[in-house]
Design an enzyme around this catalytic site. Structure first.
Site, mmCIF file in Angstrom:
data_model
loop_
_atom_site.group_PDB
_atom_site.id
_atom_site.type_symbol
_atom_site.label_atom_id
_atom_site.label_comp_id
_atom_site.label_asym_id
_atom_site.label_seq_id
_atom_site.Cartn_x
_atom_site.Cartn_y
_atom_site.Cartn_z
ATOM 1 N N GLU A 34 -10.756 12.246 28.295
ATOM 2 C CA GLU A 34 -11.903 13.147 28.176
ATOM 3 C C GLU A 34 -13.160 12.339 27.853
ATOM 4 O O GLU A 34 -13.926 12.031 28.728
ATOM 5 C CB GLU A 34 -11.605 14.228 27.136
ATOM 6 C CG GLU A 34 -12.568 15.381 27.251
ATOM 7 C CD GLU A 34 -11.986 16.698 26.742
ATOM 8 O OE1 GLU A 34 -10.795 16.767 26.435
ATOM 9 O OE2 GLU A 34 -12.760 17.662 26.666
ATOM 10 N N GLU A 62 -9.794 16.888 15.420
ATOM 11 C CA GLU A 62 -10.271 17.983 16.269
ATOM 12 C C GLU A 62 -9.859 19.351 15.702
ATOM 13 O O GLU A 62 -10.633 20.303 15.737
ATOM 14 C CB GLU A 62 -9.673 17.825 17.673
ATOM 15 C CG GLU A 62 -10.085 18.909 18.653
ATOM 16 C CD GLU A 62 -9.670 18.579 20.078
ATOM 17 O OE1 GLU A 62 -8.758 17.738 20.264
ATOM 18 O OE2 GLU A 62 -10.279 19.146 21.013
HETATM 19 C C1 RAM Z 1 -12.588 20.285 24.491
HETATM 20 C C2 RAM Z 1 -13.226 19.262 23.612
HETATM 21 C C3 RAM Z 1 -14.620 19.502 23.164
HETATM 22 C C4 RAM Z 1 -15.043 20.932 23.218
HETATM 23 C C5 RAM Z 1 -14.567 21.609 24.467
HETATM 24 C C6 RAM Z 1 -14.986 23.054 24.550
HETATM 25 O O1 RAM Z 1 -12.448 19.790 25.767
HETATM 26 O O2 RAM Z 1 -12.416 19.202 22.506
HETATM 27 O O3 RAM Z 1 -14.758 19.057 21.853
HETATM 28 O O4 RAM Z 1 -16.438 20.994 23.130
HETATM 29 O O5 RAM Z 1 -13.190 21.539 24.525
#
Ligand code: RAM
Length: 958
Positions: A466, A735
């Protein structure tokens, strides 16, 4: 009288920068003065041209009467491309002192006009491009008398330049990642010291980087089919002549030792394929092929805007062990982002494979599950010529642990490995420290989270497939980010990319640079408005605000155009309170209605655009957005606030947004705040908020009289809360609140980063509310500072913070011992502060051991609402007092006894001893049989004796 000095000169946020593309750069300086209360009365700034002669300057402002000492625009004659200018400043203060001239500083312009490029884009011949990096080289001769030499270079890909066998700079992963289809940065390197009379050679190592290759969700980066490099070397001689060496088809190319390189997957390096001396003169490139010109544009080239990426720290592994699964693993002791450097002595052909991971699983095995398809792997093949050292060039990894296979000798010597920490090399500007070691660890985790995710763009995470510039993440974290690091150039570049990627209808993509596509989500797209505004608040960067203004406005107009109702936003997809814990089963989207969040942000962004319009002198727009904001507020209240003044959505985040974005009327505010407090108390002092609510949660509490509750949330060690991950040994921010669950298992593999800065946004509140260093938004860049530490009832005994602002270092710190409070404050010259000392009285307050009246630098003082308010000028102050309020503190602590009593009993006791609390509407403490906080106003009127009587009675009745 002590001397007044002008120090810390910067141009475009940098000390003596090279390669500046702005033709009217801005200058900032700091004043240093031992006298308290120093303000600049005026300045004189002189710029000398290429000859460096201040006697006949290019531009002399003469005496300018103003307090402005930051972001002063260059307004002299047009600057030339590729030219160095010197400047110096002197200042006068309001008491008539005149400084000496500052030391000389300089800036050097980049290659300003893309018409100056003689160079061609070049690449390896079509079809001969490997998945790794190719080498490009050129030998040439230079005549005697080299005065200076600069290389201007960039790549459609990622590159390093070498001259005569040495790297020309320690910058990494150039040209960085921009919205390549509209903007590509050109780097400038000073190579004067590397060149010599006679034979020379320049080499380029060219990889793909972000330009091509594997990316998020199988949406590969594909900005173009051919990667290519572009370079122009300008050598200036003492006699005034110039030679130019430029990339073209006379350059030679070959494959090199990097057989494979990818940002996400890692690198494969075969040392046997190294070509010794490839960037030196005399190297035989007879077997190399001619480089091929590639047709790529020049129009989108811009001079480097961001600070470069570099290795900013090297850490050593702290442990070596073999896991239950039999893997040989090294522990860096810190979840970090960057690369491994390894040395090895091994027979030719030995293959060493290093895989990187963030955590061990509950059995102690290295865990790769959360990386998704990202391989984060280095493969090194030894050449067998003694000790070899290797670190990859064109990748970075997020890791704390590495698994090493194939290293000779069976064990892994700790001193053969190092972790090189890589990120955009921003100057550190923030410090925070307190008496609770767990909170200090949290602060460390916040900083590491920022370092690991400020790798040229503000990324969500640095490890899995990502690593993208998620707008929402950047928006929630920017307030903390700019406190901790100087992020002016970093966000200037990123916001220009945001603007470049913004859709024609004003929509903002989910990620910038945009490699994902998709529509716009509330709280994510609002980055377009919140980020330039925050940069303005921190650095007074009016130019960036002006540059981004149309983009900010376009975002608000985009929202206005959504759905049927002009004043609310209740259509389309939104990430909502992303990862909120009140989400439905199997959903990532928290329970707060997405329309509530979208409309709340609509109001907030509209307000910011209105304020920006005011600052930029756009009166019509200001009036227009003021009216729009009013309408949106009305719509918000009609839809989401009940007639009796409660939030219709019973979530923490709904309350938080209403309070922080001023979405409810004053008379409703206290109710909403107390309801929020109840929601948290009823949840046993745990949060449920996701990406949207979390950054503001504690602010909403502290700003509305519930600082104690905010402190309880901060110090909550059980799940969920900030210290939960700390208690689980985290060294970065996770996260999810439960990336590792209490039983040691992981949140699912599919989205579980251990290095995501979003929840680190609590830092902003720690600095401003706990340590008390805040800004007065009316005077940006901390020209007016607000110092107001909030001492809670919790066990914290001291806290201190410092921020290196544009005006200089600001400090705020406090120590509580018993009832005695000491507050230490430093205000830089040319700034002032309002200092609010809670619980102090004018009579009982001293500064540096003396009565207030005899302290210099204090221009006003007043006592109100149980606090003393002072206006102070620059200087360092040490305030001390006995905190009348501390007894409120003791009271509130002890009142928890009453949790066990019925509401009636508690009420009876309070009525008996504190009848005045029951007059009017001052009391808001009953619900669920729990005694809640009494409003601060009421408490200020409680005598010590009465309170002791209450406590005694309560204890007895229990
Ligand atoms: C995921 C990531 C990111 C977030 C999006 C919506 O891909 O964790 O932090 O902003 O989702």
């Amino acid at each position: 009288m002590s001397a007044l000095q002008v120090t810390a000169l910067t141009c475009e946020y940098r000390t003596n920068p090279i390669g500046i593309g702005v033709t009217a750069p801005r200058f900032s300086w700091q004043l240093s003065s031992e006298a308290r209360g120093t303000l600049q009365k005026g300045y004189r700034l002189v710029v000398a041209g290429a000859d460096g002669d201040f006697a006949s300057p290019l531009w002399d402002t003469g005496f300018v009467e103003t307090e402005q000492s930051i972001q002063v625009d260059y307004e002299g004659p047009a600057v030339q491309s590729r030219t160095r200018y010197s400047y110096r400043v002197k200042a006068w203060d309001q008491s008539g002192r005149e400084s000496d001239w500052s030391e000389e500083a300089w800036w050097e312009t980049g290659l300003l006009d893309n018409g100056e490029w003689n160079a061609k884009w070049i690449s390896a011949p079509a079809g001969a491009e490997s998945e790794g990096a190719c080498l490009l080289r050129k030998g040439f001769a230079l005549k005697e008398g080299i005065a200076s030499a600069r290389i201007y270079a960039t790549a459609a890909g990622v590159y390093e330049v070498y001259a005569n066998g040495r790297r020309v700079s320690d910058e990494l992963l150039a040209p960085g990642w921009t919205s390549y289809k509209s903007r590509l940065q050109v780097q400038t390197y000073d190579v004067t010291e590397l060149l010599r009379t006679g034979g020379n050679a320049v080499g380029i190592l060219l990889g793909t980087g972000w330009y091509q290759g594997m990316g998020f969700d199988n949406r590969n980066y594909r900005y173009g089919e051919r990667r290519a490099a572009l370079l122009q070397l300008h050598v200036n001689y003492e006699d005034g002549s110039e030679s130019v060496i430029a990339t073209d088809s006379t350059w030679q190319t070959s494959a090199g030792p990097i057989a494979y390189a990818s940002i996400y997957h890692g690198e494969s390096y075969d040392a046997r394929l190294e070509q010794t001396g490839w960037s030196e003169t005399g190297f035989d490139d007879g077997k190399w092929a001619a480089a091929e010109p590639v047709d790529l544009p020049f129009a989108h080239l811009v001079a480097q805007e961001n600070v470069p990426m570099r290795v900013t720290e090297t850490i050593r592994p702290v442990a070596y062990f073999v896991t239950p699964a039999g893997d040989h693993v090294l522990d860096m002791g810190q979840n970090m982002v960057g690369r491994v450097r390894m040395s090895v002595n091994a027979p030719a052909g030995t293959r060493i494979v290093i895989r990187h991971a963030e955590v061990l699983d509950k059995d102690g095995n290295i865990y790769f599950g959360n990386l998704r398809p990202a391989k984060q792997t280095l493969t090194y093949v030894a050449k067998g010529e003694g000790t070899e050292t290797y670190a990859p060039s064109f990748t970075f990894m997020g890791f704390r642990y590495i698994r090493v296979e194939g290293y000779p000798g069976g064990t892994l010597p700790l001193d053969a490995f190092a972790g090189e920490v890589i990120h955009s090399d921003m100057e550190p500007t923030g410090e925070f420290e307190c008496s609770d070691e767990r909170v200090n660890k949290l602060q460390s985790n916040i900083r590491w989270g920022q370092r690991g995710n400020f790798v040229d763009v503000p990324t969500d995470c640095p490890q899995r497939d990502e690593r993208l510039g998620w707008t929402g993440d950047a928006q929630v974290f920017i307030g903390t980010a700019l406190y901790n690091f100087q992020g002016g150039p970093f966000f200037t570049k990123w916001l220009r990319d945001l603007k470049a990627e913004q859709h024609p209808d004003g929509g903002v993509p989910f990620v910038v640079p945009d490699v994902v596509g998709g529509a716009s989500s509330a709280a994510w797209g609002d980055a377009a408005v919140i980020c330039p505004w925050t940069v303005y608040e921190y650095y007074g960067d009016r130019r960036l605000l002006a540059e981004q203004y149309d983009s900010m406005k376009a975002w608000v107009e985009y929202i206005r155009a959504q759905g049927e109702n002009e004043y609310s936003w209740d259509t389309g997809f939104h990430f909502g309170d992303w990862l909120g814990l009140d989400a439905k089963e199997n959903s990532y989207i928290g329970a707060t209605p997405t329309a509530l969040i979208a409309t709340a942000y609509f109001a907030y962004s509209t307000r910011i655009v209105r304020d920006a319009a005011r600052i930029l002198g756009k009166a019509e727009d200001a009036a227009r957005y003021d009216e729009l904001q009013r309408q949106v507020l009305k719509a918000f209240q009609a839809e989401f606030v009940t007639q009796t003044g409660r939030m219709a959505a019973p979530t923490q985040t709904a309350h938080v947004l209403a309070l922080l974005f001023d979405l409810v009327e004053d008379k409703v505010r206290a109710r909403v705040a107390s309801d929020l407090n109840d929601l948290i108390a009823d949840n046993d002092y745990h949060l449920t908020t996701g990406f949207v609510g979390t950054p503001y949660l504690c602010f909403a509490l502290s700003n509305n009289g519930y600082h104690d509750t905010a402190m309880r949330l901060l110090l909550q060690e059980s799940y969920p809360g900030w210290l939960y991950s700390v208690s689980k040994g985290a060294t970065t921010i996770w996260e999810h609140w439960d990336s590792i669950k209490p039983d040691g298992s992981f949140w699912s593999d599919d989205m579980n980063s251990f290095n995501h800065y979003a929840y680190g946004a609590i830092g902003n509140w720690m600095y401003r509310k706990v340590a008390g260093l805040d800004m007065d938004a009316a005077a940006p860049a901390f020209k007016k500072i607000r110092i107001e530490p909030l001492f809670g009832t919790q066990a914290m005994k001291h806290a201190r913070t410092a921020h290196q602002s544009m005006y200089g270092r600001i400090e705020s710190g406090w120590v509580v011992s018993g009832e005695r409070i000491e507050v230490n404050v430093t205000i830089p010259a040319n700034a002032t502060a309002e200092v609010v000392l809670k619980g102090a009285t004018l009579g009982g307050l001293t500064e540096d051991g003396r009565e207030l009246a005899s302290a210099a630098g204090i221009t006003s003082s007043a006592e109100a609402n149980g606090s003393v308010r002072l206006t102070v000028g620059s200087g360092t102050y040490r305030f001390a007092y006995r905190n009348a309020d501390m007894f409120r503190v003791a009271y509130t602590e002890k009142m928890r006894l009453s949790d066990l009593l019925s509401a009636e009993t508690t009420t009876d006791v309070l009525k008996k001893h504190l009848p005045h609390l029951f007059e009017g509407a001052m009391l808001n403490f009953m619900s669920n049989n729990t005694l809640k906080q009494i409003s601060e106003n009421a408490m200020a009127r409680v005598s010590r004796e009465a309170m002791n009587a209450v406590l005694e009675d309560l204890a007895r009745l229990r």
